[in-house]
Design an enzyme around this catalytic site. Structure first.
Site, PDB file in Angstrom:
ATOM      1  N   ASP A 179       0.662  -1.120   0.017  1.00 51.16           N
ATOM      2  CA  ASP A 179       0.088   0.078   0.007  1.00 51.16           C
ATOM      3  C   ASP A 179       0.936   1.238   0.162  1.00 51.16           C
ATOM      4  O   ASP A 179       1.921   1.190   0.703  1.00 51.16           O
ATOM      5  CB  ASP A 179      -1.034   0.174   1.243  1.00 51.16           C
ATOM      6  CG  ASP A 179      -1.909   1.041   1.062  1.00 51.16           C
ATOM      7  OD1 ASP A 179      -2.840   0.954   0.525  1.00 51.16           O
ATOM      8  OD2 ASP A 179      -1.635   1.981   1.905  1.00 51.16           O
ATOM      9  N   ASN A 187      -2.641  12.971  -3.166  1.00 51.79           N
ATOM     10  CA  ASN A 187      -3.802  13.317  -4.182  1.00 51.79           C
ATOM     11  C   ASN A 187      -4.188  14.756  -3.914  1.00 51.79           C
ATOM     12  O   ASN A 187      -4.474  15.506  -4.803  1.00 51.79           O
ATOM     13  CB  ASN A 187      -4.790  12.479  -3.938  1.00 51.79           C
ATOM     14  CG  ASN A 187      -4.626  11.426  -5.668  1.00 51.79           C
ATOM     15  OD1 ASN A 187      -4.071  11.636  -6.448  1.00 51.79           O
ATOM     16  ND2 ASN A 187      -5.258  10.047  -5.307  1.00 51.79           N
ATOM     17  N   HIS A 192      -5.117  14.778  -8.995  1.00 51.96           N
ATOM     18  CA  HIS A 192      -5.163  13.310  -9.536  1.00 51.96           C
ATOM     19  C   HIS A 192      -4.467  13.144 -10.524  1.00 51.96           C
ATOM     20  O   HIS A 192      -4.170  11.779 -10.565  1.00 51.96           O
ATOM     21  CB  HIS A 192      -6.861  13.182  -9.740  1.00 51.96           C
ATOM     22  CG  HIS A 192      -7.602  12.948  -8.443  1.00 51.96           C
ATOM     23  ND1 HIS A 192      -7.766  12.081  -7.567  1.00 51.96           N
ATOM     24  CD2 HIS A 192      -8.392  14.077  -7.839  1.00 51.96           C
ATOM     25  CE1 HIS A 192      -8.446  12.340  -6.550  1.00 51.96           C
ATOM     26  NE2 HIS A 192      -8.979  13.879  -6.690  1.00 51.96           N
ATOM     27  N   ASP A 196      -2.119   9.810 -10.612  1.00 50.16           N
ATOM     28  CA  ASP A 196      -2.094   8.605 -11.555  1.00 50.16           C
ATOM     29  C   ASP A 196      -0.785   8.366 -12.113  1.00 50.16           C
ATOM     30  O   ASP A 196      -0.096   7.268 -12.161  1.00 50.16           O
ATOM     31  CB  ASP A 196      -2.913   9.085 -12.758  1.00 50.16           C
ATOM     32  CG  ASP A 196      -4.665   8.785 -12.468  1.00 50.16           C
ATOM     33  OD1 ASP A 196      -4.914   8.296 -11.559  1.00 50.16           O
ATOM     34  OD2 ASP A 196      -5.334   9.432 -13.334  1.00 50.16           O
ATOM     35  N   GLU A 223      -4.469   2.299  -4.372  1.00 46.08           N
ATOM     36  CA  GLU A 223      -3.217   2.435  -4.491  1.00 46.08           C
ATOM     37  C   GLU A 223      -2.703   1.243  -3.502  1.00 46.08           C
ATOM     38  O   GLU A 223      -1.474   0.886  -3.184  1.00 46.08           O
ATOM     39  CB  GLU A 223      -2.714   3.633  -3.562  1.00 46.08           C
ATOM     40  CG  GLU A 223      -3.141   3.506  -1.854  1.00 46.08           C
ATOM     41  CD  GLU A 223      -4.451   4.101  -1.581  1.00 46.08           C
ATOM     42  OE1 GLU A 223      -4.901   4.541  -0.480  1.00 46.08           O
ATOM     43  OE2 GLU A 223      -5.401   4.223  -2.550  1.00 46.08           O
TER      44      GLU A 223
END
Length: 311
Positions: A179, A187, A192, A196, A223
């Site tokens: 994780d 973010n 965002h 990505d 994630e």
């Protein structure tokens, strides 16, 4: 949508025949359309296919000393990485019984001796194109569009088969649950689109850490990532986890909201070294997830392996 197929010239073919002349003939005929490797010893085929990137197609003589081609084919079909690789038998027999043995062993096709060059070329081209189409369709079905890793659909469809194969061979299997630390903060801070890009870089760090074709990396959700490591002991599991931590650090993805000042992973592991008892995919993922939670609790950016699975 048109399929983006790789060119035949990038394909790799393995020719297995103890006859030096036959190896040279087939290699010469095929050298202009693809890359050709040759083996004269059938006992080396399994190691060849396991140790590196599997070939795209195998031309296999039926009558080989030590292990005949039929047995080699049966062994190869036990490997997940070889399930979709065309195996074309080369045989001097045209008897129906011999042909049936080729099909039953898992062969994709056969070519009779003496070999006609045009037949060999057209058969090989047809199988390579079919394999490329299948790979592209599988990519569209089983790959996460953002990271290029396998998706949950692939996990649901294929992971149990991997576990069963490992168990059948009395081997161990390792799982890593990963994780990204403080990803929501990332973010919120960078947006965002940057998120990505961060996920793609994280996936690259994972792929760079996996050296074997049988290892499977899955984008588990958001994630979170899952890695399946068949035929792996505790040392191997730790080695992969440490490589991932090192590789994500080398990416140096800046994260002002993290105490480490770069994007990092927390990793939890699970290992089954069971030889004869039942164990399940769900049980291993649960233990890996619990160890991931412990890695988070202990401060993140680390690998935790508190227990193995042996039920």
């Amino acid at each position: 949508m048109p399929l983006d197929l790789k060119p035949l010239s990038d394909s790799k073919i393995l020719v297995v025949d103890d006859d030096l002349l036959m190896r040279k003939v087939m290699g010469t005929i095929l050298k202009d359309i693809c890359n050709v490797d040759v083996l004269s010893d059938s006992t080396q085929v399994m190691d060849y296919c396991i140790s590196g990137v599997p070939p795209d197609l195998i031309l296999l003589d039926v009558h080989m000393p030590k292990i005949n081609g039929l047995e080699v084919c049966k062994q190869l079909r036990e490997l997940k990485a070889m399930n979709d690789v065309p195996i074309i038998f080369v045989t001097a027999s045209v008897e129906v019984k011999s042909q049936n043995e080729c099909w039953e062993a898992g062969g994709s096709d056969f070519i009779s001796k003496p070999i006609a060059p045009s037949t060999l070329v057209h058969r090989v081209k047809a199988h390579l194109l079919n394999k490329a189409r299948l790979e592209q369709l599988q990519k569209l079905t089983y790959k996460d569009s953002l990271t290029g890793l396998y998706n949950r659909h692939y996990l649901n469809e294929h992971s149990e088969a991997i576990v069963k194969q490992v168990k059948r061979l009395n081997e161990s299997i390792g799982f890593l649950m990963l994780d990204l630390d403080f990803f929501k903060r990332f973010n919120d801070l960078y947006g965002h689109q940057a998120g990505d890009e961060c996920l793609r870089d994280a996936a690259d760090a994972i792929v760079e850490s996996l050296k074997r074709p049988q290892d499977v990396a899955v984008r588990y959700g958001g994630e979170e990532f899952l890695i399946i490591l068949p035929y792996t002991d505790l040392t191997g599991l730790q080695h992969v986890a440490e490589n991932i931590l090192s590789n994500i650090k080398k990416k140096n993805i800046k994260h002002a909201e993290s105490p480490f000042e770069y994007v990092s992973f927390s990793i939890g592991g699970a290992l089954s070294h069971t030889k004869s008892c039942e164990y399940s995919l769900e049980a291993m993922i649960k233990i890996a997830d619990e160890n991931l939670y412990e890695a988070k609790r202990l401060g993140k950016n680390q690998f935790v392996m508190l227990n193995a699975l042996d039920v």
